[in-house]
Design a protein around this motif. Structure first.
Motif, PDB file in Angstrom:
ATOM      1  N   VAL A   1      -9.411  -4.683 -14.271  1.00 24.26           N
ATOM      2  CA  VAL A   1      -8.420  -5.750 -13.805  1.00 24.26           C
ATOM      3  C   VAL A   1      -9.595  -6.965 -13.855  1.00 24.26           C
ATOM      4  CG1 VAL A   1      -7.358  -6.808 -11.681  1.00 24.26           C
ATOM      5  CG2 VAL A   1      -7.220  -4.249 -12.338  1.00 24.26           C
ATOM      6  N   SER A   2      -8.928  -7.997 -14.535  1.00 22.41           N
ATOM      7  CA  SER A   2      -9.859  -9.163 -14.752  1.00 22.41           C
ATOM      8  C   SER A   2      -9.608 -10.320 -13.659  1.00 22.41           C
ATOM      9  CB  SER A   2      -9.681  -9.546 -16.160  1.00 22.41           C
ATOM     10  OG  SER A   2      -8.401  -9.996 -16.573  1.00 22.41           O
ATOM     11  N   GLU A   3      -8.477 -10.375 -13.103  1.00 24.84           N
ATOM     12  CA  GLU A   3      -8.223 -11.213 -12.142  1.00 24.84           C
ATOM     13  C   GLU A   3      -7.026 -10.769 -11.396  1.00 24.84           C
ATOM     14  OE1 GLU A   3      -7.504 -16.067 -11.833  1.00 24.84           O
ATOM     15  OE2 GLU A   3      -6.859 -15.028 -13.771  1.00 24.84           O
ATOM     16  N   VAL A   4      -7.043 -11.349  -9.977  1.00 23.25           N
ATOM     17  CA  VAL A   4      -6.003 -11.013  -9.186  1.00 23.25           C
ATOM     18  C   VAL A   4      -5.749 -12.428  -8.300  1.00 23.25           C
ATOM     19  CG1 VAL A   4      -5.121  -9.927  -6.977  1.00 23.25           C
ATOM     20  CG2 VAL A   4      -6.607  -8.773  -8.654  1.00 23.25           C
ATOM     21  N   ARG A   5      -4.327 -12.754  -8.108  1.00 23.55           N
ATOM     22  CA  ARG A   5      -3.981 -13.948  -7.556  1.00 23.55           C
ATOM     23  C   ARG A   5      -3.089 -13.606  -6.294  1.00 23.55           C
ATOM     24  NH1 ARG A   5      -6.471 -18.590  -8.361  1.00 23.55           N
ATOM     25  NH2 ARG A   5      -4.774 -19.917  -8.036  1.00 23.55           N
ATOM     26  N   GLN A   6      -3.035 -14.060  -5.389  1.00 23.05           N
ATOM     27  CA  GLN A   6      -2.399 -13.245  -4.203  1.00 23.05           C
ATOM     28  C   GLN A   6      -1.355 -14.666  -3.941  1.00 23.05           C
ATOM     29  OE1 GLN A   6      -3.778 -11.184  -1.017  1.00 23.05           O
ATOM     30  NE2 GLN A   6      -2.207 -12.271   0.481  1.00 23.05           N
TER      31      GLN A   6
ATOM     32  N   ASP B   1      -8.607 -18.648  -4.826  1.00 20.69           N
ATOM     33  CA  ASP B   1      -7.845 -17.802  -4.059  1.00 20.69           C
ATOM     34  C   ASP B   1      -8.809 -16.804  -3.590  1.00 20.69           C
ATOM     35  OD1 ASP B   1      -5.823 -16.054  -3.402  1.00 20.69           O
ATOM     36  OD2 ASP B   1      -5.052 -15.675  -5.381  1.00 20.69           O
ATOM     37  N   PRO B   2      -9.386 -17.007  -2.358  1.00 17.66           N
ATOM     38  CA  PRO B   2     -10.245 -15.914  -1.804  1.00 17.66           C
ATOM     39  C   PRO B   2      -9.531 -14.842  -1.232  1.00 17.66           C
ATOM     40  CG  PRO B   2      -9.725 -17.820  -0.090  1.00 17.66           C
ATOM     41  CD  PRO B   2      -9.066 -18.312  -1.586  1.00 17.66           C
ATOM     42  N   GLN B   3      -8.188 -14.540  -1.241  1.00 19.64           N
ATOM     43  CA  GLN B   3      -7.689 -13.472  -0.809  1.00 19.64           C
ATOM     44  C   GLN B   3      -7.513 -12.512  -1.983  1.00 19.64           C
ATOM     45  OE1 GLN B   3      -4.226 -15.246   0.645  1.00 19.64           O
ATOM     46  NE2 GLN B   3      -4.550 -14.324   2.864  1.00 19.64           N
ATOM     47  N   GLY B   4      -7.118 -13.245  -3.132  1.00 21.95           N
ATOM     48  CA  GLY B   4      -7.173 -12.641  -4.669  1.00 21.95           C
ATOM     49  C   GLY B   4      -8.373 -12.032  -4.962  1.00 21.95           C
ATOM     50  N   LYS B   5      -9.375 -12.823  -4.661  1.00 23.76           N
ATOM     51  CA  LYS B   5     -10.755 -12.340  -5.121  1.00 23.76           C
ATOM     52  C   LYS B   5     -11.178 -11.138  -4.463  1.00 23.76           C
ATOM     53  CE  LYS B   5     -12.127 -15.343  -8.242  1.00 23.76           C
ATOM     54  NZ  LYS B   5     -12.038 -15.057  -9.556  1.00 23.76           N
ATOM     55  N   ALA B   6     -11.080 -11.181  -2.972  1.00 24.51           N
ATOM     56  CA  ALA B   6     -11.452  -9.872  -2.163  1.00 24.51           C
ATOM     57  C   ALA B   6     -10.566  -8.717  -2.526  1.00 24.51           C
ATOM     58  CB  ALA B   6     -10.749 -10.401  -0.630  1.00 24.51           C
ATOM     59  N   VAL B   7      -9.209  -8.846  -2.891  1.00 18.64           N
ATOM     60  CA  VAL B   7      -8.575  -7.672  -3.581  1.00 18.64           C
ATOM     61  C   VAL B   7      -9.231  -7.284  -4.946  1.00 18.64           C
ATOM     62  CG1 VAL B   7      -6.406  -6.882  -4.523  1.00 18.64           C
ATOM     63  CG2 VAL B   7      -6.575  -8.451  -2.467  1.00 18.64           C
ATOM     64  N   GLN B   8      -9.459  -8.300  -5.739  1.00 16.30           N
ATOM     65  CA  GLN B   8     -10.272  -7.894  -6.944  1.00 16.30           C
ATOM     66  C   GLN B   8     -11.643  -7.218  -6.958  1.00 16.30           C
ATOM     67  OE1 GLN B   8     -10.806 -11.414  -9.445  1.00 16.30           O
ATOM     68  NE2 GLN B   8     -11.902 -10.266 -11.097  1.00 16.30           N
ATOM     69  N   GLY B   9     -12.339  -7.727  -5.670  1.00 13.98           N
ATOM     70  CA  GLY B   9     -13.324  -6.988  -5.346  1.00 13.98           C
ATOM     71  C   GLY B   9     -13.339  -5.625  -4.963  1.00 13.98           C
ATOM     72  N   ALA B  10     -12.229  -5.393  -4.297  1.00 14.48           N
ATOM     73  CA  ALA B  10     -12.104  -4.033  -3.787  1.00 14.48           C
ATOM     74  C   ALA B  10     -11.520  -2.843  -4.649  1.00 14.48           C
ATOM     75  CB  ALA B  10     -10.934  -4.071  -2.497  1.00 14.48           C
ATOM     76  N   LEU B  11     -10.845  -3.403  -5.732  1.00 16.93           N
ATOM     77  CA  LEU B  11     -10.169  -2.523  -6.582  1.00 16.93           C
ATOM     78  C   LEU B  11     -11.246  -1.672  -7.489  1.00 16.93           C
ATOM     79  CD1 LEU B  11      -7.591  -4.775  -8.242  1.00 16.93           C
ATOM     80  CD2 LEU B  11      -7.245  -2.768  -6.758  1.00 16.93           C
ATOM     81  N   PRO B  12     -12.257  -1.992  -7.923  1.00 19.91           N
ATOM     82  CA  PRO B  12     -13.418  -1.335  -8.579  1.00 19.91           C
ATOM     83  C   PRO B  12     -13.951  -0.188  -7.418  1.00 19.91           C
ATOM     84  CG  PRO B  12     -13.916  -3.335  -8.869  1.00 19.91           C
ATOM     85  CD  PRO B  12     -12.726  -3.423  -8.087  1.00 19.91           C
ATOM     86  N   ARG B  13     -14.164  -0.515  -6.289  1.00 19.61           N
ATOM     87  CA  ARG B  13     -14.694   0.305  -5.023  1.00 19.61           C
ATOM     88  C   ARG B  13     -13.774   1.592  -4.788  1.00 19.61           C
ATOM     89  NH1 ARG B  13     -16.156  -4.582  -2.947  1.00 19.61           N
ATOM     90  NH2 ARG B  13     -14.438  -4.672  -1.425  1.00 19.61           N
ATOM     91  N   LEU B  14     -12.386   1.241  -5.049  1.00 13.81           N
ATOM     92  CA  LEU B  14     -11.482   2.222  -4.756  1.00 13.81           C
ATOM     93  C   LEU B  14     -10.981   2.888  -6.179  1.00 13.81           C
ATOM     94  CD1 LEU B  14      -9.039  -0.068  -2.451  1.00 13.81           C
ATOM     95  CD2 LEU B  14     -10.296   1.791  -1.879  1.00 13.81           C
TER      96      LEU B  14
END
Length: 81
Positions: free
Chosen positions: A34-39, A16-29
């Motif tokens: 958060v251990s996993e995001v699925r969109q 889930d590349p979209q979920g991974k992108a969101v997961q990667g952005a969360l700490p920067r914000l």
């Protein structure tokens, strides 16, 4: 009138590349823990009349043939008030 929700999500074994992108952005914000995001996708469908088993079968057929790709996605159908 009845409202039915169809939730469509990638199957667990599908990347889930979209979920991974969101997961990667969360700490920067500043969001941590958060251990996993699925969109996925959510469809709200209003039916004329009641949500009978026959009508829900039609919604499941919609989900199977149009709203999801059953090869890579799972879906769930539920009635909401």
């Amino acid at each position: 009138m009845a409202r039915v929700v169809v939730d469509v999500m990638p199957k667990p074994e599908i990347l889930d590349p979209q979920g991974k992108a969101v997961q990667g952005a969360l700490p920067r914000l500043g969001f941590t823990g958060v251990s996993e995001v699925r969109q996925g996708k959510r469809f709200e469908i209003e039916l004329d009349g009641d949500a009978t088993e026959e009508r829900l079968a039609q919604v499941r057929e919609m989900a199977e043939t149009l709203l999801s790709n059953p090869v890579i996605e799972d879906y769930a159908v539920r009635v909401v008030s």
